[in-house]
Design a protein around this motif. Structure first.
Motif, mmCIF file in Angstrom:
data_model
loop_
_atom_site.group_PDB
_atom_site.id
_atom_site.type_symbol
_atom_site.label_atom_id
_atom_site.label_comp_id
_atom_site.label_asym_id
_atom_site.label_seq_id
_atom_site.Cartn_x
_atom_site.Cartn_y
_atom_site.Cartn_z
ATOM 1 N N ALA A 70 2.096 0.166 -9.900
ATOM 2 C CA ALA A 70 2.048 1.187 -10.881
ATOM 3 C C ALA A 70 0.467 1.979 -10.527
ATOM 4 O O ALA A 70 0.501 3.517 -11.442
ATOM 5 C CB ALA A 70 1.666 0.073 -12.194
ATOM 6 N N HIS A 71 -0.267 1.436 -9.975
ATOM 7 C CA HIS A 71 -1.057 2.413 -8.809
ATOM 8 C C HIS A 71 -1.016 2.831 -7.957
ATOM 9 O O HIS A 71 -2.201 3.232 -6.961
ATOM 10 C CB HIS A 71 -2.309 1.580 -9.500
ATOM 11 C CG HIS A 71 -2.598 0.661 -11.192
ATOM 12 N ND1 HIS A 71 -1.941 -0.235 -11.256
ATOM 13 C CD2 HIS A 71 -3.133 1.397 -11.837
ATOM 14 C CE1 HIS A 71 -2.146 -0.424 -12.711
ATOM 15 N NE2 HIS A 71 -2.684 0.781 -13.236
ATOM 16 N N ILE A 72 -0.102 2.542 -7.601
ATOM 17 C CA ILE A 72 -0.052 3.068 -6.227
ATOM 18 C C ILE A 72 -0.280 4.324 -5.550
ATOM 19 O O ILE A 72 -1.529 5.148 -4.551
ATOM 20 C CB ILE A 72 2.110 2.526 -5.176
ATOM 21 C CG1 ILE A 72 1.497 3.291 -3.800
ATOM 22 C CG2 ILE A 72 2.238 4.445 -6.093
ATOM 23 C CD1 ILE A 72 0.600 1.608 -2.851
ATOM 24 N N ASP A 73 -0.172 5.258 -6.567
ATOM 25 C CA ASP A 73 -0.649 6.940 -6.359
ATOM 26 C C ASP A 73 -2.600 6.838 -6.213
ATOM 27 O O ASP A 73 -3.220 7.505 -5.941
ATOM 28 C CB ASP A 73 -0.856 7.542 -7.029
ATOM 29 C CG ASP A 73 -0.490 7.142 -8.302
ATOM 30 O OD1 ASP A 73 -1.019 6.265 -9.234
ATOM 31 O OD2 ASP A 73 -0.614 7.912 -9.626
ATOM 32 N N GLY A 74 -3.136 5.288 -6.624
ATOM 33 C CA GLY A 74 -4.381 5.578 -6.509
ATOM 34 C C GLY A 74 -5.459 4.884 -5.597
ATOM 35 O O GLY A 74 -6.447 4.664 -5.511
ATOM 36 N N PHE A 75 -3.864 4.622 -4.852
ATOM 37 C CA PHE A 75 -4.292 3.900 -3.381
ATOM 38 C C PHE A 75 -5.057 4.727 -2.756
ATOM 39 O O PHE A 75 -4.400 5.261 -2.699
ATOM 40 C CB PHE A 75 -3.474 2.600 -2.459
ATOM 41 C CG PHE A 75 -4.020 2.438 -1.120
ATOM 42 C CD1 PHE A 75 -4.604 1.705 -0.957
ATOM 43 C CD2 PHE A 75 -2.704 2.574 -0.286
ATOM 44 C CE1 PHE A 75 -5.192 0.741 -0.397
ATOM 45 C CE2 PHE A 75 -2.946 1.954 1.247
ATOM 46 C CZ PHE A 75 -4.419 1.410 1.102
ATOM 47 N N ARG A 76 -6.726 4.868 -2.409
ATOM 48 C CA ARG A 76 -7.422 5.284 -1.355
ATOM 49 C C ARG A 76 -7.453 5.187 0.274
ATOM 50 O O ARG A 76 -8.446 5.421 0.724
ATOM 51 C CB ARG A 76 -8.474 5.763 -1.801
ATOM 52 C CG ARG A 76 -8.785 6.947 -3.813
ATOM 53 C CD ARG A 76 -7.817 8.225 -3.072
ATOM 54 N NE ARG A 76 -7.854 8.409 -4.274
ATOM 55 C CZ ARG A 76 -6.957 8.642 -4.622
ATOM 56 N NH1 ARG A 76 -6.030 8.213 -4.857
ATOM 57 N NH2 ARG A 76 -6.534 9.604 -6.366
ATOM 58 N N GLY A 77 -6.763 3.807 0.360
ATOM 59 C CA GLY A 77 -7.361 3.155 1.969
ATOM 60 C C GLY A 77 -6.074 4.096 2.646
ATOM 61 O O GLY A 77 -5.653 5.157 2.397
ATOM 62 N N GLU A 78 -6.568 3.974 3.936
ATOM 63 C CA GLU A 78 -5.832 4.464 5.165
ATOM 64 C C GLU A 78 -5.472 4.095 6.114
ATOM 65 O O GLU A 78 -4.732 4.335 7.077
ATOM 66 C CB GLU A 78 -6.689 5.413 5.845
ATOM 67 C CG GLU A 78 -7.403 6.690 4.731
ATOM 68 C CD GLU A 78 -6.051 7.587 4.573
ATOM 69 O OE1 GLU A 78 -5.697 8.071 4.865
ATOM 70 O OE2 GLU A 78 -6.529 8.140 3.436
ATOM 71 N N THR A 79 -5.076 2.489 5.903
ATOM 72 C CA THR A 79 -4.660 1.544 6.929
ATOM 73 C C THR A 79 -3.993 0.749 6.187
ATOM 74 O O THR A 79 -4.320 1.030 5.120
ATOM 75 C CB THR A 79 -6.130 0.829 7.962
ATOM 76 O OG1 THR A 79 -7.330 0.099 7.433
ATOM 77 C CG2 THR A 79 -6.523 2.231 8.433
#
Length: 202
Positions: free
Chosen positions: A65-74
């Motif tokens: 549900a919140h994958i678009d808010g994930f800010r990681g790069e790895t």
């Protein structure tokens, strides 16, 4: 009681959390890669396959549900986020004794039944025999009715109807005793948890 099973469409983007952020249809790859680790994490802390399954499903529903808010790069950052969400789900269950299903319902994932084969597989993942001494010690701290209900349910793997018949109570009453006992049992063993989920170390 129906169990909720996550199903996502397959995709062709790069696998992992970063890829799923760009193309959410590839979140199936994340689920396939990590759901068993998360399921084992919950099974070893709740001692109940049904609760572990629900918490695992809710964890991945929240992640999706919140994958678009994930800010990681790895991928490492993605796993750290996953365990943060999983710990939060466990905390809410310990405090409230329920599994929040708002995300699952919002996503509209199909309902499936947790069958005997799946139930036994989750018990195998939990590997409760390795913590049996701690379990026995923790059980002794519970009220007698909860202790006996949990002993029959968790250690002897007996059905609720069977336990209810032996205890002279309804299955609903036994379920309530087991639920309260599981929460107290999980809390009493929480201090022994490693700083990081042991699943990351194996």
């Amino acid at each position: 009681m129906g169990r909720r099973l996550l199903r996502f469409g397959s995709g062709r983007a790069a696998p992992g959390f970063v890829g799923a952020r760009e193309d959410p249809s590839t979140f199936a790859d994340v689920y396939v890669e990590y759901h068993e680790q998360v399921l084992r994490f919950f099974a070893r802390r709740t001692f109940d396959p049904e609760t572990a399954f629900d918490l695992m499903a809710e964890t991945f529903a929240e992640l999706f549900a919140h994958i678009d808010g994930f800010r990681g790069e790895t991928e490492e950052q993605g796993r750290a986020w996953m365990w943060t969400v999983a710990r939060h789900q466990l905390y809410r269950w310990r405090e409230r004794g329920i599994v929040e299903r708002r995300s699952i319902e919002r996503l509209g994932v199909p309902i499936a039944t947790l069958g005997q084969v799946e139930y036994e597989r989750i018990e195998d993942l939990a590997d409760l025999q390795r913590v049996r001494p701690q379990l026995e010690q923790a059980l002794d701290q519970l009220a007698s009715e909860q202790r006996e209900a949990l002993r029959m349910r968790v250690l002897e793997h007996r059905e609720y109807d069977d336990i209810a018949q032996q205890c002279g109570a309804s299955p609903q009453v036994i379920r309530a005793r087991v639920s309260r006992g599981l929460r107290q049992l999980a809390k009493s063993l929480a201090e022994a948890e490693p700083a990081e989920p042991e699943e990351l170390l194996t």
